[in-house]
Scaffold this active site. Structure first.
Site, short mmCIF file in Angstrom:
data_model
loop_
_atom_site.label_atom_id
_atom_site.label_comp_id
_atom_site.label_asym_id
_atom_site.label_seq_id
_atom_site.Cartn_x
_atom_site.Cartn_y
_atom_site.Cartn_z
N ALA A 29 0.86 -1.18 0.00
CA ALA A 29 0.00 0.00 0.00
C ALA A 29 0.89 1.24 0.00
O ALA A 29 2.09 1.16 0.32
CB ALA A 29 -0.92 0.00 1.22
N TYR A 30 0.30 2.35 -0.34
CA TYR A 30 1.03 3.61 -0.41
C TYR A 30 0.73 4.47 0.80
O TYR A 30 -0.42 4.61 1.21
CB TYR A 30 0.68 4.35 -1.71
CG TYR A 30 1.23 3.59 -2.90
CD1 TYR A 30 2.50 3.86 -3.37
CD2 TYR A 30 0.52 2.55 -3.48
CE1 TYR A 30 3.05 3.13 -4.42
CE2 TYR A 30 1.05 1.82 -4.52
CZ TYR A 30 2.31 2.11 -4.98
OH TYR A 30 2.85 1.37 -5.99
#
Length: 161
Positions: A29-30
């Site tokens: 995920a970012y």
């Protein structure tokens, strides 16, 4: 400073599986996602975790910095993500002088299979396996960052039948 030089391709069929390792599950995920940079947290099924900073606009070459981090801290960082968690299994496939990475996506991107090959220079020409299809290097909809913010279905991504 490390440079990432990488080309991406759609995978046309399943012949690569005969050459692949056992694969490793990945969740990523970012934490930060901007047009020219991203900070990504990635958790591997084998217990490893990494934090990666990528900077640059170019499709083929970007600055990349990677750091091993504690798995529990990486899990905690997922709480601060922007966008969705991407799920995939990454397989390594040696072919010619290069090591290809095949990502088989799950979740909302189930059915998408992407082959990536890292290059030593922009002039490096890898031998093309017969299971590699259309090149998608530079097509933003096939970037993990774009996929984290879309549903996959609405983005019209190619899926391996």
């Amino acid at each position: 400073m490390a440079k990432e030089i990488e080309r991406k391709f759609l995978v046309s069929d399943r012949r690569w599986r005969a050459l692949a390792d056992e694969g490793v599950a990945i969740r990523q995920a970012y934490v930060v996602a901007q047009e020219d940079r991203s900070l990504r947290v990635r958790l591997y099924g084998d217990g490893r975790a990494r934090l990666t900073l990528k900077v640059g606009h170019a499709a083929l070459v970007r600055d990349e910095y990677e750091f091993e981090i504690d798995h529990a801290e990486a899990e905690d960082m997922l709480r601060h993500r922007v966008g969705n968690v991407i799920e995939k299994v990454r397989y390594k496939v040696p072919f010619g002088r290069h090591l290809w990475e095949i990502d088989v996506y799950g979740g909302v991107h189930r059915g998408l299979v992407i082959a990536e090959v890292e290059l030593a220079s922009i002039h490096d020409e890898p031998e093309m396996p017969n299971w590699v299809g259309r090149e998608v290097t530079g097509e933003s909809r096939y970037s993990n960052q774009a996929m984290a913010f879309g549903t996959g279905e609405s983005a019209g991504l190619h899926r391996l039948a």
